[in-house]
Design a protein around this motif. Structure first.
Motif, PDB file in Angstrom:
ATOM      1  N   GLU A   2       0.832  -1.195   0.000  1.00 27.25           N
ATOM      2  CA  GLU A   2       0.000   0.000   0.000  1.00 27.25           C
ATOM      3  C   GLU A   2       0.868   1.248   0.000  1.00 27.25           C
ATOM      4  O   GLU A   2       1.882   1.328   0.683  1.00 27.25           O
ATOM      5  N   ARG A   3       0.454   2.219  -0.783  1.00 28.30           N
ATOM      6  CA  ARG A   3       1.184   3.492  -0.854  1.00 28.30           C
ATOM      7  C   ARG A   3       0.959   4.296   0.412  1.00 28.30           C
ATOM      8  O   ARG A   3      -0.124   4.252   0.990  1.00 28.30           O
ATOM      9  N   PHE A   5      -0.058   7.227   2.877  1.00 29.44           N
ATOM     10  CA  PHE A   5      -1.258   8.061   2.799  1.00 29.44           C
ATOM     11  C   PHE A   5      -0.980   9.390   2.104  1.00 29.44           C
ATOM     12  O   PHE A   5      -1.784   9.849   1.288  1.00 29.44           O
ATOM     13  N   GLN A   8      -1.203   9.041  -1.482  1.00 31.58           N
ATOM     14  CA  GLN A   8      -2.580   8.843  -1.932  1.00 31.58           C
ATOM     15  C   GLN A   8      -3.321  10.181  -1.983  1.00 31.58           C
ATOM     16  O   GLN A   8      -4.139  10.408  -2.883  1.00 31.58           O
ATOM     17  N   ASP A  11      -2.195  11.751  -5.096  1.00 39.70           N
ATOM     18  CA  ASP A  11      -2.913  11.182  -6.242  1.00 39.70           C
ATOM     19  C   ASP A  11      -4.248  11.895  -6.456  1.00 39.70           C
ATOM     20  O   ASP A  11      -4.651  12.142  -7.603  1.00 39.70           O
ATOM     21  N   LEU A  12      -4.919  12.201  -5.367  1.00 38.87           N
ATOM     22  CA  LEU A  12      -6.191  12.930  -5.464  1.00 38.87           C
ATOM     23  C   LEU A  12      -5.977  14.264  -6.162  1.00 38.87           C
ATOM     24  O   LEU A  12      -6.688  14.614  -7.099  1.00 38.87           O
ATOM     25  N   ASP A  48     -11.104   6.970  -7.843  1.00 34.84           N
ATOM     26  CA  ASP A  48     -10.246   6.021  -7.130  1.00 34.84           C
ATOM     27  C   ASP A  48      -9.555   6.665  -5.931  1.00 34.84           C
ATOM     28  O   ASP A  48      -9.288   5.993  -4.937  1.00 34.84           O
ATOM     29  N   ALA A  49      -9.255   7.946  -6.035  1.00 31.44           N
ATOM     30  CA  ALA A  49      -8.530   8.648  -4.963  1.00 31.44           C
ATOM     31  C   ALA A  49      -9.456   9.370  -3.989  1.00 31.44           C
ATOM     32  O   ALA A  49      -9.021   9.771  -2.908  1.00 31.44           O
ATOM     33  N   TRP A  51     -11.622   8.537  -1.897  1.00 32.92           N
ATOM     34  CA  TRP A  51     -11.816   7.957  -0.565  1.00 32.92           C
ATOM     35  C   TRP A  51     -10.961   8.647   0.488  1.00 32.92           C
ATOM     36  O   TRP A  51     -11.311   8.626   1.675  1.00 32.92           O
ATOM     37  N   VAL A  52      -9.853   9.267   0.108  1.00 29.70           N
ATOM     38  CA  VAL A  52      -8.952   9.864   1.104  1.00 29.70           C
ATOM     39  C   VAL A  52      -9.505  11.148   1.707  1.00 29.70           C
ATOM     40  O   VAL A  52      -9.004  11.598   2.735  1.00 29.70           O
TER      41      VAL A  52
END
Length: 133
Positions: A2-3, A5, A8, A11-12, A48-49, A51-52
């Motif tokens: 897992e990357r 946080f 991630q 990524d967003l 996909d991103a 969720w953060v």
């Protein structure tokens, strides 16, 4: 594996940046990925991103203004999704459909909120503590 946080969250913001670009630049991003027809990839990267968002807010990595702007962008993309809206997911629509112009405007707004929040966080960290000798 897992990357982390923070990556991630990055990524967003990368996905938001791609959604904010002018249509011709968005097509160039898709060309670079190998499929100009995969307009949905712009939205899927964001989805996909996404969720953060709540966790990043809880960790004080996103401001309320950023969350509000990201939620507005997410809502607009959700309104465009689904089989009845298939015509919105073509290169022609990306360039010409007002819905995509709204997506770009909402993404630019989210990026502007991010910049304001980053400046505010930096200035809060840089303030001297009052009352210390």
């Amino acid at each position: 594996v897992e990357r982390p946080f923070d990556l991630q969250v990055a990524d967003l913001w990368d996905a938001v940046l791609n959604l904010s670009l002018p249509a011709d630049d968005q097509l160039s991003v898709l060309d670079a990925s190998g499929d100009r027809q995969a307009i949905d990839e712009l939205a899927l990267a964001f989805d996909d991103a996404f969720w953060v968002v709540s966790e990043a807010f809880e960790r004080n990595q996103l401001s309320r203004a950023e969350v509000t702007a990201l939620n507005a962008l997410n809502s607009r993309l959700n309104e465009m999704s689904g089989h009845p809206n298939a015509e919105k997911w073509t290169p022609h629509a990306l360039v010409n459909d007002e819905a995509w112009e709204t997506v770009r405007r909402l993404a630019r707004n989210a990026l502007a909120k991010r910049q304001v929040s980053r400046v505010e966080r930096q200035s809060n960290c840089a303030r001297p503590l009052v009352g210390l000798p």
